[in-house]
Design a protein around this motif. Structure first.
Motif, PDB file in Angstrom:
ATOM      1  N   LEU A   1       0.774  -1.115   0.281  1.00 39.05           N
ATOM      2  CA  LEU A   1      -0.003  -0.305   0.098  1.00 39.05           C
ATOM      3  C   LEU A   1       0.962   1.127   0.130  1.00 39.05           C
ATOM      4  O   LEU A   1       1.235   2.153  -0.849  1.00 39.05           O
ATOM      5  N   GLU A   2       2.315   0.430   0.581  1.00 34.91           N
ATOM      6  CA  GLU A   2       2.667   2.590   1.094  1.00 34.91           C
ATOM      7  C   GLU A   2       3.328   2.638  -0.787  1.00 34.91           C
ATOM      8  O   GLU A   2       3.442   3.421  -0.762  1.00 34.91           O
ATOM      9  N   ALA A   3       4.055   1.298  -1.218  1.00 31.42           N
ATOM     10  CA  ALA A   3       4.383   1.564  -2.546  1.00 31.42           C
ATOM     11  C   ALA A   3       3.423   2.218  -3.542  1.00 31.42           C
ATOM     12  O   ALA A   3       3.868   2.924  -4.118  1.00 31.42           O
ATOM     13  N   ALA A   4       2.278   1.440  -3.905  1.00 32.55           N
ATOM     14  CA  ALA A   4       1.057   2.256  -4.543  1.00 32.55           C
ATOM     15  C   ALA A   4       0.531   3.618  -3.967  1.00 32.55           C
ATOM     16  O   ALA A   4      -0.035   4.532  -5.036  1.00 32.55           O
ATOM     17  N   LEU A   5       0.851   4.072  -2.604  1.00 30.71           N
ATOM     18  CA  LEU A   5       0.522   5.767  -2.450  1.00 30.71           C
ATOM     19  C   LEU A   5       2.072   6.800  -3.094  1.00 30.71           C
ATOM     20  O   LEU A   5       1.747   7.785  -3.413  1.00 30.71           O
ATOM     21  N   ALA A   6       2.897   5.819  -3.138  1.00 32.20           N
ATOM     22  CA  ALA A   6       4.077   6.919  -3.896  1.00 32.20           C
ATOM     23  C   ALA A   6       4.067   7.335  -5.346  1.00 32.20           C
ATOM     24  O   ALA A   6       4.538   8.236  -6.075  1.00 32.20           O
ATOM     25  N   ARG A   7       2.949   6.534  -5.999  1.00 31.23           N
ATOM     26  CA  ARG A   7       3.243   6.699  -7.096  1.00 31.23           C
ATOM     27  C   ARG A   7       1.801   6.307  -8.342  1.00 31.23           C
ATOM     28  O   ARG A   7       0.958   6.680  -8.686  1.00 31.23           O
ATOM     29  N   ALA A   8       0.627   7.221  -6.982  1.00 34.55           N
ATOM     30  CA  ALA A   8      -0.895   6.724  -7.029  1.00 34.55           C
ATOM     31  C   ALA A   8      -0.821   8.187  -7.632  1.00 34.55           C
ATOM     32  O   ALA A   8      -0.661   9.090  -6.640  1.00 34.55           O
ATOM     33  N   PRO A   9      -1.743   8.923  -8.348  1.00 29.94           N
ATOM     34  CA  PRO A   9      -2.598  10.169  -8.516  1.00 29.94           C
ATOM     35  C   PRO A   9      -3.109  10.517  -6.983  1.00 29.94           C
ATOM     36  O   PRO A   9      -4.239   9.616  -6.457  1.00 29.94           O
ATOM     37  N   GLY A  10      -3.813  11.819  -7.250  1.00 28.79           N
ATOM     38  CA  GLY A  10      -4.697  12.218  -6.179  1.00 28.79           C
ATOM     39  C   GLY A  10      -3.747  12.976  -5.170  1.00 28.79           C
ATOM     40  O   GLY A  10      -4.694  13.514  -3.894  1.00 28.79           O
ATOM     41  N   ALA A  11      -3.141  12.534  -4.051  1.00 30.02           N
ATOM     42  CA  ALA A  11      -1.903  13.379  -3.226  1.00 30.02           C
ATOM     43  C   ALA A  11      -2.137  14.621  -4.204  1.00 30.02           C
ATOM     44  O   ALA A  11      -1.729  15.333  -2.778  1.00 30.02           O
ATOM     45  N   ALA A  12      -1.848  15.397  -4.925  1.00 30.93           N
ATOM     46  CA  ALA A  12      -1.508  16.585  -5.266  1.00 30.93           C
ATOM     47  C   ALA A  12      -3.233  17.650  -5.325  1.00 30.93           C
ATOM     48  O   ALA A  12      -3.264  18.456  -4.369  1.00 30.93           O
ATOM     49  N   LEU A  13      -4.265  16.786  -5.601  1.00 29.83           N
ATOM     50  CA  LEU A  13      -5.650  17.159  -4.618  1.00 29.83           C
ATOM     51  C   LEU A  13      -5.710  16.933  -3.546  1.00 29.83           C
ATOM     52  O   LEU A  13      -5.818  18.144  -2.940  1.00 29.83           O
ATOM     53  N   VAL A  14      -4.952  15.751  -2.547  1.00 31.51           N
ATOM     54  CA  VAL A  14      -5.551  16.251  -0.867  1.00 31.51           C
ATOM     55  C   VAL A  14      -4.427  17.245  -0.497  1.00 31.51           C
ATOM     56  O   VAL A  14      -4.841  17.924   0.100  1.00 31.51           O
ATOM     57  N   ALA A  15      -3.402  17.090  -1.012  1.00 32.98           N
ATOM     58  CA  ALA A  15      -1.944  18.675  -0.690  1.00 32.98           C
ATOM     59  C   ALA A  15      -2.846  20.130  -0.759  1.00 32.98           C
ATOM     60  O   ALA A  15      -2.721  20.602  -0.250  1.00 32.98           O
ATOM     61  N   ALA A  16      -4.041  19.758  -1.678  1.00 34.67           N
ATOM     62  CA  ALA A  16      -4.075  21.243  -2.554  1.00 34.67           C
ATOM     63  C   ALA A  16      -5.097  20.951  -0.817  1.00 34.67           C
ATOM     64  O   ALA A  16      -5.328  22.724  -0.307  1.00 34.67           O
ATOM     65  N   GLN A  17      -5.864  20.651  -0.040  1.00 28.70           N
ATOM     66  CA  GLN A  17      -6.955  20.913   0.354  1.00 28.70           C
ATOM     67  C   GLN A  17      -6.646  21.078   1.570  1.00 28.70           C
ATOM     68  O   GLN A  17      -6.704  21.816   2.205  1.00 28.70           O
ATOM     69  N   ALA A  18      -5.532  20.943   1.638  1.00 25.13           N
ATOM     70  CA  ALA A  18      -5.112  21.213   2.867  1.00 25.13           C
ATOM     71  C   ALA A  18      -4.516  21.984   3.054  1.00 25.13           C
ATOM     72  O   ALA A  18      -4.293  23.427   4.241  1.00 25.13           O
ATOM     73  N   GLY A  19      -3.913  22.955   2.172  1.00 27.60           N
ATOM     74  CA  GLY A  19      -2.851  23.950   1.915  1.00 27.60           C
ATOM     75  C   GLY A  19      -4.357  25.527   1.592  1.00 27.60           C
ATOM     76  O   GLY A  19      -4.393  25.826   2.452  1.00 27.60           O
ATOM     77  N   LEU A  20      -5.727  25.037   0.864  1.00 26.53           N
ATOM     78  CA  LEU A  20      -7.013  25.754   1.246  1.00 26.53           C
ATOM     79  C   LEU A  20      -7.232  25.542   2.717  1.00 26.53           C
ATOM     80  O   LEU A  20      -7.710  27.127   3.484  1.00 26.53           O
ATOM     81  N   ALA A  21      -7.207  25.109   3.425  1.00 26.80           N
ATOM     82  CA  ALA A  21      -7.311  24.839   4.642  1.00 26.80           C
ATOM     83  C   ALA A  21      -6.188  25.782   5.631  1.00 26.80           C
ATOM     84  O   ALA A  21      -6.957  26.979   6.607  1.00 26.80           O
ATOM     85  N   ASP A  22      -5.297  25.854   5.187  1.00 23.38           N
ATOM     86  CA  ASP A  22      -4.492  26.161   6.175  1.00 23.38           C
ATOM     87  C   ASP A  22      -4.306  27.918   5.311  1.00 23.38           C
ATOM     88  O   ASP A  22      -4.499  29.163   5.977  1.00 23.38           O
TER      89      ASP A  22
END
Length: 416
Positions: A49-70
């Motif tokens: 799962l960790e290996a899949a997370l490192a290459r899966a799409p979607g991480a940029a959107l999650v980071a953008a949502q966290a940045g929007l909250a900040d």
């Protein structure tokens, strides 16, 4: 890939024309070697799962949502309701009466918070932060589901290939026995054709299983970037079922939409603006007069304009509320299906074990009777087929139960 689309009768005919050497060709042995999957004892589903997370799409959107909250949090912590502005004004009668009159004013205009507006924005920031957290959890949960499904699909494909190879070996042995009986004059030569036809069907089944396994293996590599498989460890049914993560994410999205609507309503007709300035008046032959000015602008009215600004937010809040209700129904259905599938697979495995034990006893008796010449080849073939089918069902039922346990844990939010 072309042979997979051929009808089974035509495929058997082509293999018959190729002769027995078809199954023993060097290219076929190379294909089998490529399909041998390594199992890494140190690798777990969590590691995959960790290996899949490192290459899966979607991480940029999650980071953008966290940045929007900040961003929302920083805005709610500001002392001003908006960006301040500087103003400069200068008056002179130099080009008119020329009496030496002049006036200069310099000031700052400061947007002010309306009562409750800053608190409402802080609520929106908190809801956005909660939504970002749930979005990150949901992203990980969805990817965990993909890893689990691909893992058990690959396990099933490998098991099907192993079973097909075992059946092929069994029917090759049967064909050899029939040929020996025909050579000894104890059986009709036509019996060789029946045994050979069944053996060739098993060769075609092995080829089909190899194709499926190659596809599953490639999908696993694309998803995780790994060539090896984790060691097979059947999960245990969670004793403390958790929440359905898409439902939590939908609830957080509803709360964020409602908080954004409440903050917009608190804004009213606009931010009051306070103008603080320094004014200087001068006249020929007179002293300079300095003064400080303060001016407050308070917007009011304009309900139609406010409603037009609020309408998209109200629409988004309604959409989020409907999505929450949909996810509540989906959670109830998914949890019921997971429990039902788990129970059904447990019953199916117990039934398949009983059938396999009975078929194994029948096969042992059929082989003994055929060896003594007490039964015909047809009876032996039927027993071989029934035993092979019962063994296949038992092994696949075991994998299906393990997969049902993984799905049950997945639905209840338990990750590898």
């Amino acid at each position: 890939m072309f042979s997979r689309q051929l009808p089974s009768t035509l495929l058997i005919l082509l293999m018959a024309l190729a002769g027995p050497a078809w199954a023993q060709s060097p290219a076929d042995h190379e294909a089998e070697e490529r399909l041998v999957l390594e199992t890494d004892a140190d690798l777990s589903l969590a590691g995959a799962l960790e290996a899949a997370l490192a290459r899966a799409p979607g991480a940029a959107l999650v980071a953008a949502q966290a940045g929007l909250a900040d961003t929302y949090r920083q805005r709610a912590g500001s002392w001003l309701a908006g960006a301040p502005s500087a103003q400069l004004r200068y008056l002179s009668d130099r080009w008119q009466t020329r009496q030496g009159l002049s006036e200069a004013e310099f000031g700052f205009e400061l947007p002010l918070w309306r009562p409750g507006q800053r608190q409402a924005l802080a609520g929106e920031a908190g809801a956005s932060r909660a939504l970002a957290g749930e979005a990150a959890r949901l992203h990980r949960w969805q990817l965990a589901g993909l890893v689990r499904e691909h893992y058990w699909e690959l396990r099933e494909a490998r098991e099907r290939l192993s079973l097909a190879q075992a059946e092929l070996a069994s029917f090759r042995q049967l064909e050899a026995e029939v040929r020996a009986r025909v050579a000894a004059g104890d059986a009709a030569p036509a019996e060789v054709l029946s045994a050979e036809g069944l053996r060739r069907e098993r060769e075609a089944a092995v080829h089909e299983a190899e194709v499926v396994l190659a596809d599953r293996h490639y999908a696993w590599r694309v998803l995780t970037g790994l060539s090896a498989l984790p060691a097979e460890r059947v999960e245990t049914v969670t004793a403390t079922p958790g929440d359905y993560l898409p439902l939590l994410a939908a609830r957080a999205a509803r709360d964020q939409a409602e908080a954004a609507l409440a903050a917009a309503r608190r804004e009213g007709a606009g931010a009051p603006r306070l103008l603080l300035g320094l004014r200087q008046d001068q006249q020929d032959g007179a002293e300079t007069t300095d003064s400080v000015s303060a001016q407050l602008s308070l917007p009011f009215g304009g309900s139609s304009h406010r409603q037009a600004r609020l309408a998209p937010l109200e629409l988004e809040a309604a959409r989020a509320a409907d999505e929450l209700r949909r996810q509540q129904q989906e959670a109830e259905l998914a949890q019921h299906e997971a429990e039902h599938e788990l129970h059904a697979r447990e019953v199916a495995l117990a039934d398949s074990q009983g059938r396999y034990a009975l078929a194994s006893q029948e096969l042992a008796l059929a082989r003994r009777a055929y060896g003594l010449g007490e039964s015909a080849l047809v009876e032996r073939l039927l027993s071989e087929i029934r035993a092979a089918e019962a063994g296949r069902v038992q092994q696949l039922s075991r994998l299906a139960l393990a997969r049902a346990i993984a799905r049950y844990n997945q639905v209840h939010g338990v990750l590898p």
